[in-house]
Each structure stands twice: as structure tokens, then as C-alpha cells.
Write a protein that holds these residues in place. Structure first.
Motif, PDB file in Angstrom:
ATOM      1  N   LYS A  64       0.610  -1.404  -0.124  1.00  0.00           N
ATOM      2  CA  LYS A  64       0.059  -0.091  -0.129  1.00  0.00           C
ATOM      3  C   LYS A  64       0.960   1.331  -0.098  1.00  0.00           C
ATOM      4  O   LYS A  64       0.560   2.111  -0.632  1.00  0.00           O
ATOM      5  CB  LYS A  64      -0.779  -0.004   1.169  1.00  0.00           C
ATOM      6  CG  LYS A  64      -1.906   1.059   1.227  1.00  0.00           C
ATOM      7  CD  LYS A  64      -2.709   1.028   2.470  1.00  0.00           C
ATOM      8  CE  LYS A  64      -3.509   2.433   2.555  1.00  0.00           C
ATOM      9  NZ  LYS A  64      -4.583   2.108   3.873  1.00  0.00           N
ATOM     10  N   LEU A  65       1.862   1.258   0.857  1.00  0.00           N
ATOM     11  CA  LEU A  65       2.960   2.377   0.859  1.00  0.00           C
ATOM     12  C   LEU A  65       3.552   2.355  -0.394  1.00  0.00           C
ATOM     13  O   LEU A  65       3.652   3.839  -0.932  1.00  0.00           O
ATOM     14  CB  LEU A  65       3.840   2.143   1.740  1.00  0.00           C
ATOM     15  CG  LEU A  65       4.835   3.161   2.162  1.00  0.00           C
ATOM     16  CD1 LEU A  65       4.452   4.296   2.765  1.00  0.00           C
ATOM     17  CD2 LEU A  65       6.094   2.628   2.943  1.00  0.00           C
ATOM     18  N   MET A  66       3.889   1.530  -1.339  1.00  0.00           N
ATOM     19  CA  MET A  66       4.315   1.668  -2.568  1.00  0.00           C
ATOM     20  C   MET A  66       3.259   2.157  -3.473  1.00  0.00           C
ATOM     21  O   MET A  66       3.463   3.020  -4.515  1.00  0.00           O
ATOM     22  CB  MET A  66       5.109   0.491  -2.878  1.00  0.00           C
ATOM     23  CG  MET A  66       6.080  -0.028  -2.135  1.00  0.00           C
ATOM     24  SD  MET A  66       7.222  -1.377  -2.972  1.00  0.00           S
ATOM     25  CE  MET A  66       5.705  -2.689  -2.824  1.00  0.00           C
ATOM     26  N   GLU A  67       2.070   1.684  -3.665  1.00  0.00           N
ATOM     27  CA  GLU A  67       0.791   1.917  -4.373  1.00  0.00           C
ATOM     28  C   GLU A  67       0.515   3.678  -4.328  1.00  0.00           C
ATOM     29  O   GLU A  67       0.307   4.264  -5.213  1.00  0.00           O
ATOM     30  CB  GLU A  67      -0.218   1.063  -4.078  1.00  0.00           C
ATOM     31  CG  GLU A  67      -1.281   1.034  -5.252  1.00  0.00           C
ATOM     32  CD  GLU A  67      -2.353   0.271  -5.018  1.00  0.00           C
ATOM     33  OE1 GLU A  67      -2.969  -0.230  -5.952  1.00  0.00           O
ATOM     34  OE2 GLU A  67      -2.867  -0.279  -3.891  1.00  0.00           O
ATOM     35  N   LEU A  68       0.599   3.952  -3.036  1.00  0.00           N
ATOM     36  CA  LEU A  68       0.382   5.415  -2.879  1.00  0.00           C
ATOM     37  C   LEU A  68       1.620   6.289  -3.240  1.00  0.00           C
ATOM     38  O   LEU A  68       1.444   7.349  -3.388  1.00  0.00           O
ATOM     39  CB  LEU A  68       0.183   5.744  -1.333  1.00  0.00           C
ATOM     40  CG  LEU A  68      -1.083   4.937  -0.791  1.00  0.00           C
ATOM     41  CD1 LEU A  68      -1.043   5.295   0.566  1.00  0.00           C
ATOM     42  CD2 LEU A  68      -2.320   5.913  -1.653  1.00  0.00           C
ATOM     43  N   GLY A  69       2.577   5.776  -3.963  1.00  0.00           N
ATOM     44  CA  GLY A  69       3.602   6.405  -4.728  1.00  0.00           C
ATOM     45  C   GLY A  69       4.485   7.013  -3.523  1.00  0.00           C
ATOM     46  O   GLY A  69       5.463   8.019  -3.888  1.00  0.00           O
ATOM     47  N   ARG A  70       4.780   6.463  -2.483  1.00  0.00           N
ATOM     48  CA  ARG A  70       5.589   7.125  -1.242  1.00  0.00           C
ATOM     49  C   ARG A  70       7.015   6.529  -1.361  1.00  0.00           C
ATOM     50  O   ARG A  70       7.892   7.084  -0.535  1.00  0.00           O
ATOM     51  CB  ARG A  70       4.812   6.960  -0.187  1.00  0.00           C
ATOM     52  CG  ARG A  70       3.450   7.354  -0.095  1.00  0.00           C
ATOM     53  CD  ARG A  70       3.390   8.638   0.646  1.00  0.00           C
ATOM     54  NE  ARG A  70       3.715   8.654   1.893  1.00  0.00           N
ATOM     55  CZ  ARG A  70       2.777   8.450   2.917  1.00  0.00           C
ATOM     56  NH1 ARG A  70       1.513   8.249   2.294  1.00  0.00           N
ATOM     57  NH2 ARG A  70       3.323   8.355   4.089  1.00  0.00           N
ATOM     58  N   VAL A  71       7.207   5.440  -2.291  1.00  0.00           N
ATOM     59  CA  VAL A  71       8.626   4.727  -2.077  1.00  0.00           C
ATOM     60  C   VAL A  71       9.230   4.813  -3.649  1.00  0.00           C
ATOM     61  O   VAL A  71       8.589   4.731  -4.567  1.00  0.00           O
ATOM     62  CB  VAL A  71       8.372   3.432  -2.014  1.00  0.00           C
ATOM     63  CG1 VAL A  71       9.716   2.703  -1.807  1.00  0.00           C
ATOM     64  CG2 VAL A  71       7.662   3.071  -0.467  1.00  0.00           C
ATOM     65  N   ARG A  72      10.516   5.426  -3.523  1.00  0.00           N
ATOM     66  CA  ARG A  72      11.315   5.704  -4.727  1.00  0.00           C
ATOM     67  C   ARG A  72      11.928   4.659  -5.111  1.00  0.00           C
ATOM     68  O   ARG A  72      12.120   4.380  -6.223  1.00  0.00           O
ATOM     69  CB  ARG A  72      12.211   6.978  -4.612  1.00  0.00           C
ATOM     70  CG  ARG A  72      13.123   7.360  -5.537  1.00  0.00           C
ATOM     71  CD  ARG A  72      14.089   8.457  -5.077  1.00  0.00           C
ATOM     72  NE  ARG A  72      14.843   8.134  -4.010  1.00  0.00           N
ATOM     73  CZ  ARG A  72      16.146   7.512  -4.356  1.00  0.00           C
ATOM     74  NH1 ARG A  72      16.644   6.809  -5.528  1.00  0.00           N
ATOM     75  NH2 ARG A  72      16.793   7.203  -3.225  1.00  0.00           N
ATOM     76  N   LYS A  73      12.625   3.821  -3.935  1.00  0.00           N
ATOM     77  CA  LYS A  73      13.436   2.821  -4.307  1.00  0.00           C
ATOM     78  C   LYS A  73      13.077   1.564  -3.338  1.00  0.00           C
ATOM     79  O   LYS A  73      13.129   1.983  -2.105  1.00  0.00           O
ATOM     80  CB  LYS A  73      15.030   3.091  -4.031  1.00  0.00           C
ATOM     81  CG  LYS A  73      16.083   2.257  -4.454  1.00  0.00           C
ATOM     82  CD  LYS A  73      17.421   2.722  -4.246  1.00  0.00           C
ATOM     83  CE  LYS A  73      18.350   1.486  -4.737  1.00  0.00           C
ATOM     84  NZ  LYS A  73      19.821   2.028  -4.832  1.00  0.00           N
ATOM     85  N   ILE A  74      13.283   0.407  -3.527  1.00  0.00           N
ATOM     86  CA  ILE A  74      13.274  -0.695  -2.558  1.00  0.00           C
ATOM     87  C   ILE A  74      14.320  -1.560  -2.736  1.00  0.00           C
ATOM     88  O   ILE A  74      14.865  -1.777  -4.003  1.00  0.00           O
ATOM     89  CB  ILE A  74      12.007  -1.488  -2.787  1.00  0.00           C
ATOM     90  CG1 ILE A  74      12.019  -2.499  -1.719  1.00  0.00           C
ATOM     91  CG2 ILE A  74      11.855  -2.073  -4.212  1.00  0.00           C
ATOM     92  CD1 ILE A  74      10.445  -3.141  -1.534  1.00  0.00           C
ATOM     93  N   ILE A  75      14.873  -1.993  -1.590  1.00  0.00           N
ATOM     94  CA  ILE A  75      16.160  -2.706  -1.524  1.00  0.00           C
ATOM     95  C   ILE A  75      15.651  -3.969  -0.625  1.00  0.00           C
ATOM     96  O   ILE A  75      15.354  -4.009   0.428  1.00  0.00           O
ATOM     97  CB  ILE A  75      17.324  -2.144  -0.880  1.00  0.00           C
ATOM     98  CG1 ILE A  75      17.585  -0.600  -1.438  1.00  0.00           C
ATOM     99  CG2 ILE A  75      18.532  -3.251  -0.865  1.00  0.00           C
ATOM    100  CD1 ILE A  75      18.853  -0.008  -0.639  1.00  0.00           C
ATOM    101  N   CYS A  76      15.908  -5.051  -1.457  1.00  0.00           N
ATOM    102  CA  CYS A  76      15.105  -6.255  -0.975  1.00  0.00           C
ATOM    103  C   CYS A  76      15.609  -7.550  -1.738  1.00  0.00           C
ATOM    104  O   CYS A  76      16.581  -7.431  -2.615  1.00  0.00           O
ATOM    105  CB  CYS A  76      13.634  -6.398  -0.982  1.00  0.00           C
ATOM    106  SG  CYS A  76      13.180  -6.499  -2.886  1.00  0.00           S
ATOM    107  N   SER A  77      15.496  -8.575  -0.981  1.00  0.00           N
ATOM    108  CA  SER A  77      15.893  -9.906  -1.587  1.00  0.00           C
ATOM    109  C   SER A  77      14.960 -10.701  -2.615  1.00  0.00           C
ATOM    110  O   SER A  77      15.391 -11.396  -3.507  1.00  0.00           O
ATOM    111  CB  SER A  77      16.369 -10.988  -0.393  1.00  0.00           C
ATOM    112  OG  SER A  77      17.451 -10.513   0.348  1.00  0.00           O
ATOM    113  N   PHE A  78      13.755 -10.489  -2.323  1.00  0.00           N
ATOM    114  CA  PHE A  78      12.733 -11.315  -2.999  1.00  0.00           C
ATOM    115  C   PHE A  78      11.710 -10.382  -3.459  1.00  0.00           C
ATOM    116  O   PHE A  78      10.472 -10.184  -2.673  1.00  0.00           O
ATOM    117  CB  PHE A  78      11.934 -12.285  -2.084  1.00  0.00           C
ATOM    118  CG  PHE A  78      13.132 -13.293  -1.647  1.00  0.00           C
ATOM    119  CD1 PHE A  78      13.547 -14.544  -2.806  1.00  0.00           C
ATOM    120  CD2 PHE A  78      13.534 -13.464  -0.639  1.00  0.00           C
ATOM    121  CE1 PHE A  78      14.427 -15.353  -2.267  1.00  0.00           C
ATOM    122  CE2 PHE A  78      14.450 -14.294   0.099  1.00  0.00           C
ATOM    123  CZ  PHE A  78      14.950 -15.343  -0.794  1.00  0.00           C
TER     124      PHE A  78
END
Length: 224
Positions: A64-78
């Protein structure tokens, strides 16, 4: 008197700035601080870099946080897992940056940040696209790649019990990334099931000492 228990979610989220790097605990949904993620959504910080094990599922929480356009970049494994529809939509549309990090390396980069180690060598990922362009070296015949520590401005974590000093215990696999994230961030905010009187937590059960924790908010487990 040290008392890290906050009154409400607004106080727990106070001061989280636009452009922050936010470490989000959990392994899938286990140990994930869902209430804190909702609090961050309500708080309004944007242009975030999120560090997490995966890129969310469905359209709630991290997704939801991403869908709202609040995340520029994600660093993850999966980044791709069952139900990662929001990530896939945003990434295909070029609206989300992605950095994939092998899971053990992700944990060690944050552990290194908490320990004050600026970088380390690991054989994981050597010779693959994930480590392309990074410095390399050989140790006893094993080729390795240099990985930098991964600190955060804020860590949102879930624990089991806390006291007012911020000492934390965890419940089984809910421990996962949460302790290293607490160490790696300038500010760690802990969502806990229960707050216990000072002096009643078994010192041998305390995994995260209160020195690494800035704020604690009690979010009782849902009945049933």
C-alpha cells in the motif's frame, strides 16, 4: 527517568522525513510491523528508500505504501513473490527503483552498519549481475566482492515484549531481520505485543538492548 513508551502512533512516527531510508522488519508477514507501516502511511513521508526482505503482497501494508507513490526505491532479496502485484505494476511502469541483494548479504550489510564496519568482502554473488562493477579480491583462493554497510535513518520493527527502557524480546521466527535493523538505524521504532514492568524481563531473553531503540508503542495482538 528513561521512558521510551510513546503515547500514540503520531508520536511514534514523529520526525520521519521525506527522502528517508526506512528499514522494515519481517520475513514475509512474520515479524512485520504492520501497524507501524500504516502509521507511516498516515504520517505522510514520501520519496522513501525502503529496505525489506520482500516487496509486499496484496495491496496492504508495504504494498500500500508503494501503491500510494511514497517509495522511490526498494532494496530487498525477493521482490517477486505470491501476491506482489503492486511491485510488479510499479516496476514495469518505471515508477520504482529496485536493488536486489542476496538475503544473507542484506542481513550482513545491516549488521555491519550497526557494528560500525563500513564494508566487507563476501563470495556471495561474485561474478553475477548483482555484483557487477563492485570491487573484488581473492582470499585463500576464494574470489569475493566488496559490499558496503547498509544503514537506515529509521527502522520499523516488531518485537514481542518490551520494557520502558526499550529492551526487546522476540517470539520465535518473528525475530528474523528485526534485531539487525534496530542496530543499523539512527532511530528504531518498535511495535510490541506487551510492555512489561522494568526489571521483569529475563536478561537472557533480551535480544535487542534498549540502547538501540528510540521509541516503543504497544500494539496488542488481535483476539482469536
Amino acid at each position: 527517568m528513561i521512558n521510551k513508551i510513546v503515547r500514540d502512533m503520531a508520536e511514534a512516527m514523529q520526525g520521519i522525513a521525506d527522502g528517508s531510508t526506512v528499514l522494515v522488519g519481517g520475513f514475509g508477514s512474520v515479524g512485520q510491523p504492520d501497524a507501524l507501516i500504516e502509521g507511516l502511511i498516515e504520517q505522510g513521508a514520501t520519496d522513501l528508500t525502503v529496505v525489506a526482505n520482500n516487496a509486499g503482497t496484496g495491496r496492504v501494508g508495504l504494498a500500500k505504501l508503494m501503491e500510494l507513490g511514497r517509495v522511490r526505491k526498494i532494496i530487498c532479496s525477493f521482490p517477486r513473490s505470491a501476491g506482489s502485484v503492486v511491485f510488479e505494476e510499479l516496476y514495469k511502469a518505471g515508477k520504482l527503483e529496485l536493488e536486489i541483494v542476496p538475503q544473507g548479504t542484506l542481513a550482513e550489510r545491516m549488521r555491519a552498519a550497526g557494528a560500525g564496519v563500513p564494508a566487507f568482502y563476501t563470495p556471495t554473488g561474485y561474478g553475477t549481475l548483482l555484483t557487477e562493477g563492485k570491487p573484488t579480491a581473492e582470499f585463500d583462493g576464494t574470489p569475493c566482492v566488496l559490499e558496503k554497510a547498509l544503514p537506515g535513518d529509521v527502522a520499523l520493527i516488531q518485537a514481542h515484549h518490551a520494557d520502558r527502557w526499550g529492551n526487546l524480546t522476540y517470539r520465535r521466527s518473528g525475530r528474523n531481520f528485526n534485531p539487525v535493523m534496530a542496530m543499523a538505524a539512527k532511530l528504531a521504532v518498535a511495535q510490541v505485543d506487551e510492555v512489561e514492568p522494568l526489571g521483569t524481563l529475563d536478561p537472557e531473553a533480551v535480544v535487542t538492548p534498549g540502547i538501540f531503540v528510540g521509541r516503543v508503542i504497544r500494539v496488542p495482538l488481535a483476539a482469536g
